[in-house]
Write a protein that holds these residues in place. Structure first.
Motif, PDB file in Angstrom:
ATOM      1  N   LEU A 209      31.564 -12.172  11.674  1.00  0.00           N
ATOM      2  CA  LEU A 209      32.703 -11.799  10.837  1.00  0.00           C
ATOM      3  C   LEU A 209      32.120 -10.520   9.879  1.00  0.00           C
ATOM      4  O   LEU A 209      30.991 -10.428   9.787  1.00  0.00           O
ATOM      5  N   PRO A 210      33.191  -9.932   9.495  1.00  0.00           N
ATOM      6  CA  PRO A 210      32.757  -8.698   8.403  1.00  0.00           C
ATOM      7  C   PRO A 210      32.360  -9.515   7.176  1.00  0.00           C
ATOM      8  O   PRO A 210      32.855 -10.555   6.331  1.00  0.00           O
ATOM      9  N   LEU A 211      30.937  -9.169   6.778  1.00  0.00           N
ATOM     10  CA  LEU A 211      30.403  -9.945   5.698  1.00  0.00           C
ATOM     11  C   LEU A 211      30.171  -9.137   4.515  1.00  0.00           C
ATOM     12  O   LEU A 211      29.876  -7.956   4.700  1.00  0.00           O
ATOM     13  N   VAL A 212      30.355  -9.846   3.423  1.00  0.00           N
ATOM     14  CA  VAL A 212      30.099  -9.338   2.167  1.00  0.00           C
ATOM     15  C   VAL A 212      28.794 -10.062   1.581  1.00  0.00           C
ATOM     16  O   VAL A 212      29.050 -11.340   1.325  1.00  0.00           O
ATOM     17  N   LEU A 252      37.357 -12.046  -2.691  1.00  0.00           N
ATOM     18  CA  LEU A 252      38.538 -12.792  -3.044  1.00  0.00           C
ATOM     19  C   LEU A 252      39.631 -11.768  -2.723  1.00  0.00           C
ATOM     20  O   LEU A 252      40.696 -12.083  -2.581  1.00  0.00           O
ATOM     21  N   ALA A 253      39.273 -10.534  -2.482  1.00  0.00           N
ATOM     22  CA  ALA A 253      40.453  -9.368  -2.278  1.00  0.00           C
ATOM     23  C   ALA A 253      40.565  -9.226  -0.808  1.00  0.00           C
ATOM     24  O   ALA A 253      41.317  -8.306  -0.270  1.00  0.00           O
ATOM     25  N   GLY A 254      40.012  -9.940   0.013  1.00  0.00           N
ATOM     26  CA  GLY A 254      40.030  -9.905   1.402  1.00  0.00           C
ATOM     27  C   GLY A 254      39.178  -9.102   2.322  1.00  0.00           C
ATOM     28  O   GLY A 254      39.717  -8.833   3.101  1.00  0.00           O
ATOM     29  N   ALA A 255      38.112  -8.502   1.502  1.00  0.00           N
ATOM     30  CA  ALA A 255      37.409  -7.637   2.241  1.00  0.00           C
ATOM     31  C   ALA A 255      36.290  -8.107   3.189  1.00  0.00           C
ATOM     32  O   ALA A 255      35.734  -7.303   3.823  1.00  0.00           O
ATOM     33  N   GLY A 256      36.240  -9.389   3.236  1.00  0.00           N
ATOM     34  CA  GLY A 256      35.155 -10.056   4.174  1.00  0.00           C
ATOM     35  C   GLY A 256      35.017 -11.357   3.827  1.00  0.00           C
ATOM     36  O   GLY A 256      35.519 -11.849   2.919  1.00  0.00           O
ATOM     37  N   ALA A 268      35.938 -20.866  -5.579  1.00  0.00           N
ATOM     38  CA  ALA A 268      36.828 -20.310  -4.679  1.00  0.00           C
ATOM     39  C   ALA A 268      38.175 -20.754  -4.978  1.00  0.00           C
ATOM     40  O   ALA A 268      38.744 -21.808  -5.781  1.00  0.00           O
ATOM     41  N   PRO A 269      39.208 -20.204  -4.513  1.00  0.00           N
ATOM     42  CA  PRO A 269      40.644 -20.674  -4.656  1.00  0.00           C
ATOM     43  C   PRO A 269      40.870 -21.764  -3.923  1.00  0.00           C
ATOM     44  O   PRO A 269      40.565 -22.198  -3.040  1.00  0.00           O
ATOM     45  N   ALA A 270      41.787 -22.737  -4.620  1.00  0.00           N
ATOM     46  CA  ALA A 270      42.055 -23.989  -4.137  1.00  0.00           C
ATOM     47  C   ALA A 270      42.715 -23.959  -3.120  1.00  0.00           C
ATOM     48  O   ALA A 270      44.094 -23.581  -2.942  1.00  0.00           O
ATOM     49  N   GLY A 271      42.433 -24.649  -1.908  1.00  0.00           N
ATOM     50  CA  GLY A 271      42.898 -24.790  -0.728  1.00  0.00           C
ATOM     51  C   GLY A 271      43.802 -23.666  -0.241  1.00  0.00           C
ATOM     52  O   GLY A 271      43.684 -22.405  -0.327  1.00  0.00           O
ATOM     53  N   GLY A 272      44.935 -23.974   0.630  1.00  0.00           N
ATOM     54  CA  GLY A 272      45.994 -22.983   1.144  1.00  0.00           C
ATOM     55  C   GLY A 272      45.314 -22.679   2.719  1.00  0.00           C
ATOM     56  O   GLY A 272      44.140 -22.575   2.713  1.00  0.00           O
ATOM     57  N   ARG A 273      46.241 -22.167   3.507  1.00  0.00           N
ATOM     58  CA  ARG A 273      45.792 -21.941   4.660  1.00  0.00           C
ATOM     59  C   ARG A 273      45.091 -20.338   4.868  1.00  0.00           C
ATOM     60  O   ARG A 273      44.456 -20.138   5.737  1.00  0.00           O
ATOM     61  N   GLN A 274      45.286 -19.638   3.707  1.00  0.00           N
ATOM     62  CA  GLN A 274      44.835 -18.462   3.695  1.00  0.00           C
ATOM     63  C   GLN A 274      43.376 -18.305   3.421  1.00  0.00           C
ATOM     64  O   GLN A 274      42.730 -17.061   3.338  1.00  0.00           O
ATOM     65  N   TRP A 275      42.845 -19.409   2.622  1.00  0.00           N
ATOM     66  CA  TRP A 275      41.440 -19.577   2.377  1.00  0.00           C
ATOM     67  C   TRP A 275      40.641 -20.264   3.207  1.00  0.00           C
ATOM     68  O   TRP A 275      40.993 -21.548   3.402  1.00  0.00           O
ATOM     69  N   LEU A 276      39.401 -19.789   3.694  1.00  0.00           N
ATOM     70  CA  LEU A 276      38.808 -20.643   4.655  1.00  0.00           C
ATOM     71  C   LEU A 276      37.515 -20.984   3.986  1.00  0.00           C
ATOM     72  O   LEU A 276      36.758 -20.302   3.433  1.00  0.00           O
ATOM     73  N   VAL A 277      37.147 -22.037   4.008  1.00  0.00           N
ATOM     74  CA  VAL A 277      35.808 -22.670   3.688  1.00  0.00           C
ATOM     75  C   VAL A 277      35.419 -23.659   5.142  1.00  0.00           C
ATOM     76  O   VAL A 277      36.038 -24.715   5.264  1.00  0.00           O
ATOM     77  N   ALA A 278      34.395 -23.210   5.739  1.00  0.00           N
ATOM     78  CA  ALA A 278      33.803 -24.000   6.712  1.00  0.00           C
ATOM     79  C   ALA A 278      32.268 -24.171   6.543  1.00  0.00           C
ATOM     80  O   ALA A 278      31.435 -23.271   6.337  1.00  0.00           O
TER      81      ALA A 278
END
Length: 341
Positions: A209-212, A252-256, A268-278
């Motif tokens: 993945l693109p990592l920061v 948070l800006a989606g840069a990686g 991290a932002p709470a829930g939502g399909r657009q935010w991944l926590v694995a």
């Protein structure tokens, strides 16, 4: 060195200007300037960088600032102790904690200590894990929480907690979520299921993945680099910055995506399909914390009280699910503080 000189020094640093500090102290500016110069001569080091806009502390000045505040607090406490009958543990205790864990744990710890032991003053060093260890080795802190350091010369160390590492980031189209897997049967019992069910991602998939990430001198990056080396993988570094705030802003800006310990998931932002926590698996990436005190001296009553509250709050946060971690202290509890009269 006089306490008055230290008070003047603190006033100048906090005001950022000799003139503003002189006004607040009702002292003539030339006299204040002379006091600061005398202090620098006594210590043999420059404490401020001077410019037309004011003064900024040097590295030595920042160190003196923290030490001077503690010293003046101790002097004030000494006067109070001589003027009243003791009522429970009192004194000053310095605690060194990694900054990612400090934001989660120290608020509850300090709030509880304020209620149960109001005469204990706690000073906090929140820094990189390497600097926390350095503060303990140099005896600048009474209690430390070390990262992945189960044995340090000169310190009594005991395991406190272990947490998992997660890959986190903005996943607008769900492509990365499709790379995750559900925990294998029985894994939740082994790992103590989180309050929020978490998908898993094999490390080999996270690495592409693109990592920061921060630089290699930071413990999380070093651990990630070791895992990649063991698997013969190369990390896909999109951005590298030492500032944790910059890293947070980037993902948070989606840069990686970034690797985060469980204690920092609350940012991290709470829930939502657009935010991944694995959770990272294959191998499991974990981060262990160890409670440390100097082995050369027996903790005093105030230090024992702080240790007790720190351990109890750690246990409570883990048991409640607020911190997705495993409590490890087990059969070796921290020394109990005496009950207040």
């Amino acid at each position: 060195m006089e306490l008055r000189s230290l008070r003047y020094f603190i006033a100048v640093l906090e005001a950022g200007s000799l003139s503003r500090a002189a006004g607040a102290l009702y002292v003539a500016q030339p006299a204040l300037t002379a006091q600061i110069k005398k202090l620098e001569e006594e210590l043999g080091t420059q404490l401020f960088e001077r410019s037309h806009v004011g003064v900024t502390p040097t590295a030595a000045g920042l160190q003196l600032y923290h030490d001077a505040r503690k010293l003046l607090s101790d002097a004030s406490a000494m006067r109070e102790r001589l003027q009243r009958t003791p009522d429970g543990p009192e004194g000053s205790v310095t605690v060194a904690v990694p900054f990612l864990l400090a934001s989660l744990l120290l608020g509850p710890v300090l709030a509880r200590l304020k209620q149960t032991h109001p005469r204990i003053r706690v000073f906090v060093i929140d820094d990189l894990s390497l600097m926390v260890r350095k503060a303990m080795v140099e005896r600048r802190a009474d209690i430390g929480i070390l990262v992945d350091s189960d044995e340090v010369n000169g310190l009594d160390v005991q395991p406190l907690a272990r947490e998992a590492m997660f890959v986190c980031g903005h996943d607008a189209d769900g492509e990365v979520a499709a790379m995750t897997v559900q925990p294998a049967a029985g894994a939740s019992k082994k790992r103590k299921a989180a309050a929020v069910p978490r998908p898993e991602m094999p490390f080999a998939r996270a690495a592409v993945l693109p990592l920061v990430l921060q630089s290699r001198r930071f413990s999380i990056r070093a651990q990630v680099e070791r895992a990649a080396s063991d698997l013969g993988l190369e990390l896909n570094i999109a951005h590298e910055h030492d500032s944790a705030r910059v890293i947070r802003s980037l993902y948070l800006a989606g840069a990686g995506f970034t690797f985060s310990p469980a204690c920092a998931l609350g940012d991290a932002p709470a829930g939502g399909r657009q935010w991944l926590v694995a959770r990272v698996v294959q191998p499991d990436l974990t981060r262990s914390y160890f409670l440390a005190t100097p082995s050369a001296r027996e903790p005093d009553l105030a230090t024992r009280a702080v240790m007790t509250v720190l351990v109890e709050e750690t246990r409570r946060m883990i048991a409640s699910g607020r911190w997705e971690a495993e409590f490890l202290l087990g059969e070796k509890p921290a020394p109990a503080a005496p009950a207040r009269p």
